[in-house]
Each structure stands twice: as structure tokens, then as C-alpha cells.
Design a protein around this motif. Structure first.
Motif, PDB file in Angstrom:
ATOM      1  N   TYR A 170     -16.002  17.489   2.058  1.00  0.00           N
ATOM      2  CA  TYR A 170     -15.235  16.101   1.594  1.00  0.00           C
ATOM      3  C   TYR A 170     -14.414  15.825   3.752  1.00  0.00           C
ATOM      4  CZ  TYR A 170     -15.745  17.511  -2.841  1.00  0.00           C
ATOM      5  OH  TYR A 170     -16.074  17.715  -3.763  1.00  0.00           O
ATOM      6  N   VAL A 171     -13.835  14.413   3.163  1.00  0.00           N
ATOM      7  CA  VAL A 171     -13.678  13.614   4.682  1.00  0.00           C
ATOM      8  C   VAL A 171     -11.860  12.529   3.996  1.00  0.00           C
ATOM      9  CG1 VAL A 171     -14.757  11.472   5.056  1.00  0.00           C
ATOM     10  CG2 VAL A 171     -13.586  12.381   6.767  1.00  0.00           C
ATOM     11  N   VAL A 172     -10.692  13.144   4.615  1.00  0.00           N
ATOM     12  CA  VAL A 172      -9.776  11.364   4.462  1.00  0.00           C
ATOM     13  C   VAL A 172     -10.433  10.548   4.926  1.00  0.00           C
ATOM     14  CG1 VAL A 172      -7.725  11.090   4.278  1.00  0.00           C
ATOM     15  CG2 VAL A 172      -8.518  13.792   4.061  1.00  0.00           C
ATOM     16  N   GLU A 173     -10.349   9.480   3.718  1.00  0.00           N
ATOM     17  CA  GLU A 173     -11.127   8.079   4.163  1.00  0.00           C
ATOM     18  C   GLU A 173      -9.357   7.588   5.032  1.00  0.00           C
ATOM     19  OE1 GLU A 173     -13.323   4.852   4.928  1.00  0.00           O
ATOM     20  OE2 GLU A 173     -13.850   7.086   4.710  1.00  0.00           O
ATOM     21  N   GLY A 174      -8.614   8.176   4.012  1.00  0.00           N
ATOM     22  CA  GLY A 174      -7.086   6.681   4.457  1.00  0.00           C
ATOM     23  C   GLY A 174      -6.173   6.972   3.213  1.00  0.00           C
ATOM     24  N   ILE A 175      -4.727   7.110   4.267  1.00  0.00           N
ATOM     25  CA  ILE A 175      -3.604   7.339   3.424  1.00  0.00           C
ATOM     26  C   ILE A 175      -2.626   6.451   3.600  1.00  0.00           C
ATOM     27  CG2 ILE A 175      -1.811   9.383   3.235  1.00  0.00           C
ATOM     28  CD1 ILE A 175      -3.253  11.750   4.205  1.00  0.00           C
ATOM     29  N   THR A 176      -2.100   5.831   2.031  1.00  0.00           N
ATOM     30  CA  THR A 176      -1.129   5.170   2.633  1.00  0.00           C
ATOM     31  C   THR A 176       0.140   5.100   1.141  1.00  0.00           C
ATOM     32  OG1 THR A 176      -2.090   4.180   0.989  1.00  0.00           O
ATOM     33  CG2 THR A 176      -2.923   3.274   3.023  1.00  0.00           C
ATOM     34  N   ALA A 177       1.241   4.573   2.413  1.00  0.00           N
ATOM     35  CA  ALA A 177       2.317   4.578   1.272  1.00  0.00           C
ATOM     36  C   ALA A 177       2.510   3.054   0.858  1.00  0.00           C
ATOM     37  CB  ALA A 177       3.541   5.247   2.083  1.00  0.00           C
ATOM     38  N   SER A 178       3.261   3.545   0.056  1.00  0.00           N
ATOM     39  CA  SER A 178       3.751   2.201  -1.277  1.00  0.00           C
ATOM     40  C   SER A 178       5.534   2.468  -1.115  1.00  0.00           C
ATOM     41  CB  SER A 178       3.408   1.094  -2.178  1.00  0.00           C
ATOM     42  OG  SER A 178       3.448   0.522  -2.203  1.00  0.00           O
ATOM     43  N   PRO A 179       6.269   1.289  -0.737  1.00  0.00           N
ATOM     44  CA  PRO A 179       6.284   0.949   0.082  1.00  0.00           C
ATOM     45  C   PRO A 179       6.063   1.276   1.943  1.00  0.00           C
ATOM     46  CG  PRO A 179       8.974   1.128  -0.278  1.00  0.00           C
ATOM     47  CD  PRO A 179       7.897   1.372  -1.502  1.00  0.00           C
ATOM     48  N   GLN A 180       6.072   0.369   2.727  1.00  0.00           N
ATOM     49  CA  GLN A 180       5.952   1.773   4.048  1.00  0.00           C
ATOM     50  C   GLN A 180       7.141   1.310   4.669  1.00  0.00           C
ATOM     51  OE1 GLN A 180       3.006  -1.259   5.549  1.00  0.00           O
ATOM     52  NE2 GLN A 180       0.752  -0.481   4.300  1.00  0.00           N
ATOM     53  N   THR A 181       8.050   1.251   4.278  1.00  0.00           N
ATOM     54  CA  THR A 181       9.305   1.015   5.448  1.00  0.00           C
ATOM     55  C   THR A 181      10.744   1.248   3.870  1.00  0.00           C
ATOM     56  OG1 THR A 181       9.778  -1.065   4.670  1.00  0.00           O
ATOM     57  CG2 THR A 181       8.577  -1.020   6.532  1.00  0.00           C
ATOM     58  N   ILE A 182      11.828   2.154   4.496  1.00  0.00           N
ATOM     59  CA  ILE A 182      12.982   2.664   3.845  1.00  0.00           C
ATOM     60  C   ILE A 182      13.738   1.637   4.687  1.00  0.00           C
ATOM     61  CG2 ILE A 182      12.539   4.135   5.238  1.00  0.00           C
ATOM     62  CD1 ILE A 182      14.032   6.565   3.181  1.00  0.00           C
ATOM     63  N   PHE A 183      15.122   1.595   3.672  1.00  0.00           N
ATOM     64  CA  PHE A 183      16.312   1.038   4.390  1.00  0.00           C
ATOM     65  C   PHE A 183      17.273   2.616   4.194  1.00  0.00           C
ATOM     66  CE2 PHE A 183      13.867  -2.561   3.054  1.00  0.00           C
ATOM     67  CZ  PHE A 183      14.669  -3.385   4.055  1.00  0.00           C
ATOM     68  N   ILE A 184      18.286   2.483   5.343  1.00  0.00           N
ATOM     69  CA  ILE A 184      18.783   3.800   5.554  1.00  0.00           C
ATOM     70  C   ILE A 184      20.162   3.055   5.290  1.00  0.00           C
ATOM     71  CG2 ILE A 184      19.501   5.666   6.207  1.00  0.00           C
ATOM     72  CD1 ILE A 184      16.498   5.600   8.059  1.00  0.00           C
ATOM     73  N   THR A 185      21.190   3.108   5.267  1.00  0.00           N
ATOM     74  CA  THR A 185      22.579   3.327   4.679  1.00  0.00           C
ATOM     75  C   THR A 185      23.341   4.453   5.482  1.00  0.00           C
ATOM     76  OG1 THR A 185      21.725   0.963   3.462  1.00  0.00           O
ATOM     77  CG2 THR A 185      24.024   1.955   3.593  1.00  0.00           C
ATOM     78  N   GLY A 186      24.552   3.609   5.266  1.00  0.00           N
ATOM     79  CA  GLY A 186      25.524   4.485   6.052  1.00  0.00           C
ATOM     80  C   GLY A 186      26.604   4.697   7.182  1.00  0.00           C
ATOM     81  N   PRO A 187      27.454   5.214   7.652  1.00  0.00           N
ATOM     82  CA  PRO A 187      27.337   5.200   9.117  1.00  0.00           C
ATOM     83  C   PRO A 187      27.253   4.872   9.759  1.00  0.00           C
ATOM     84  CG  PRO A 187      28.960   7.008   8.151  1.00  0.00           C
ATOM     85  CD  PRO A 187      27.758   6.922   6.924  1.00  0.00           C
ATOM     86  N   ARG A 188      27.340   3.769  11.582  1.00  0.00           N
ATOM     87  CA  ARG A 188      26.158   3.976  12.333  1.00  0.00           C
ATOM     88  C   ARG A 188      26.254   4.774  13.132  1.00  0.00           C
ATOM     89  NH1 ARG A 188      26.376  -1.262  14.989  1.00  0.00           N
ATOM     90  NH2 ARG A 188      28.477  -1.524  14.377  1.00  0.00           N
ATOM     91  N   THR A 189      27.097   5.560  13.621  1.00  0.00           N
ATOM     92  CA  THR A 189      26.433   6.912  14.352  1.00  0.00           C
ATOM     93  C   THR A 189      25.106   8.273  13.179  1.00  0.00           C
ATOM     94  OG1 THR A 189      29.136   7.427  15.430  1.00  0.00           O
ATOM     95  CG2 THR A 189      27.013   9.138  15.637  1.00  0.00           C
ATOM     96  N   TRP A 190      25.039   8.089  12.550  1.00  0.00           N
ATOM     97  CA  TRP A 190      24.276   8.539  11.562  1.00  0.00           C
ATOM     98  C   TRP A 190      23.230   7.675  11.397  1.00  0.00           C
ATOM     99  CZ3 TRP A 190      27.621  11.140   6.684  1.00  0.00           C
ATOM    100  CH2 TRP A 190      28.776  11.789   7.319  1.00  0.00           C
ATOM    101  N   VAL A 191      23.589   6.905  11.021  1.00  0.00           N
ATOM    102  CA  VAL A 191      22.063   5.835  10.734  1.00  0.00           C
ATOM    103  C   VAL A 191      21.168   5.960  12.235  1.00  0.00           C
ATOM    104  CG1 VAL A 191      21.198   4.057  10.728  1.00  0.00           C
ATOM    105  CG2 VAL A 191      23.287   4.837   8.751  1.00  0.00           C
ATOM    106  N   ASN A 192      22.031   5.631  13.069  1.00  0.00           N
ATOM    107  CA  ASN A 192      21.487   5.922  14.529  1.00  0.00           C
ATOM    108  C   ASN A 192      20.140   7.337  14.937  1.00  0.00           C
ATOM    109  OD1 ASN A 192      21.953   3.093  15.025  1.00  0.00           O
ATOM    110  ND2 ASN A 192      23.327   3.240  15.888  1.00  0.00           N
TER     111      ASN A 192
END
Length: 210
Positions: free
Chosen positions: A42-64
Motif C-alpha cells: 500500500y501507499v499513502v496518497e495523501g493526508i489532510t487536516a480539516s480545518p487546516q489552522t487553529i486559533f490559540i488564545t492566552g497570555p502573549r508570552t505563552w502564545v509566542n
């Protein structure tokens, strides 16, 4: 109780510095890391994520501190396409988990497309008739086999035909190369694969001796 006789006359430090970090939201593209290998046929033809992005919320220092939003997919011995719902990990530059941040979403859908592969011999197909005064000999195709991929119908295939090779093109030295006649939903593992034909074309000349 002697606590009534105790009074504070001095303390250190006299000043307490408090730092207030702004709460921010940052968008990160989700990366996919695979572990393990699919079955040998077998061969992996493709792997995709949905959604493709995530939103991260928290203190600026930790988020960065977050350098990667990662989903780990176990591929060991998989033999068919599937869909999974998996958690997103937030990692810093040293691949340590960054915790206590809000993730939107915390879980993502992963679509995995897996195809079957098979090595098959190439079968030559010809079109037209060779004149009686010609011999076509030592016909060889290179490579003699190709690796193809597709759905499970590939299991029933025993060979791959060439598109018809015109005899007149061989006679006229205008033969430009071989094309394969691939069944529906079947593709070459290497789309750039070159298929060549080696042959010997001999004209028979009869002479009448007196």
C-alpha cells in the motif's frame, strides 16, 4: 497566644513588581506528523487536516512560545482510506508541550487516502500487418514491468497493455515511443516513467542469380 506581642517593623522586598501579560489570539497552521508505515502493498496518497489552522488564545508570552501546532497520526499497518478525529498538540522550539492555552478547535478531522500498489509486466500491443518481406525480431520493452497504484481492483490485474504500436511507424522510422493503456482509477507510481522499445527490423531482399 504570643502573637499579640509581635509587630512587623521591616520587610523585604519593600516593592513587589507585578507583570500583566496581554491576552492575545494567534492563528497557526496545523502540521501532520506520521508514525509507522502502511502495509507493504500500500501507499499513502495523501493526508489532510480539516480545518487546516487553529486559533490559540492566552497570555502573549505563552502564545509566542508555540512554534508548532501538530497532529500525530499512527499509520502502522493501515491498508485502507479512513477518517480520524485527533487532538492538536502545541509545541515550543524544543518540542516541549505548551500547556494552559485555549485551542479552537482542540480536535481536528484527519482524512487519510491509502491506495494499493502492484508491480505488473508490460504487454506489447501492435496495430497493422508487417509486410511479407520484413522480419521484426528481438523485441524488448524497457523496463519490462511497472509499479502502479489504485483502488482494490488493482488486485485483479495481471499486466498493463501498451497503447497499440503502429507497424507502419516502425517501418517508416517514425515511432516516437510507448504509451501505456492504464485502466480507470489506476496510475503509475512514477508518472514520469519512460518506457522504451528495442527491436530489430530486417528487410528480406531476394536476388535471382543466373
Amino acid at each position: 497566644d504570643n502573637s499579640a506581642n509581635i509587630r512587623v517593623v521591616s520587610w523585604e522586598p519593600r516593592e513587589l513588581l507585578l507583570t500583566f501579560d496581554k491576552i492575545i489570539t494567534k492563528e497557526k497552521t496545523i502540521s501532520i506528523k506520521t508514525e509507522g508505515d502502511v502495509g507493504g502493498d500500500y501507499v499513502v496518497e495523501g493526508i489532510t487536516a480539516s480545518p487546516q489552522t487553529i486559533f490559540i488564545t492566552g497570555p502573549r508570552t505563552w502564545v509566542n512560545e508555540v512554534s508548532e501546532a501538530r497532529v500525530i497520526v499512527n499509520m502502522a499497518d493501515r491498508t485502507s482510506s479512513t477518517s480520524l478525529t485527533l487532538p492538536v498538540q502545541l509545541l515550543d522550539d524544543h518540542e516541549n508541550d505548551v500547556l494552559d492555552l485555549e485551542k479552537d478547535p482542540g480536535m481536528v478531522d484527519i482524512d487519510i487516502e491509502i491506495l494499493r500498489k502492484k508491480t505488473l509486466p508490460i504487454r506489447l500491443q501492435f496495430e497493422g500487418e508487417l509486410p511479407d518481406n520484413y522480419n521484426l525480431e528481438d523485441i524488448k520493452v524497457y523496463p519490462s514491468t511497472v509499479v502502479v497504484k489504485g483502488d482494490n481492483s488493482i488486485a485483479g490485474l495481471e499486466y498493463i497493455n501498451t497503447k497499440p504500436i503502429k507497424i507502419k511507424d516502425l517501418l517508416n522510422n517514425s515511432f516516437e515511443g510507448i504509451e501505456l493503456e492504464l485502466p480507470e482509477n489506476i496510475e503509475l507510481m512514477n508518472p514520469q516513467q519512460k518506457i522504451t522499445l528495442d527491436y530489430s527490423l530486417e528487410e528480406i531482399v531476394e536476388e535471382i542469380l543466373e
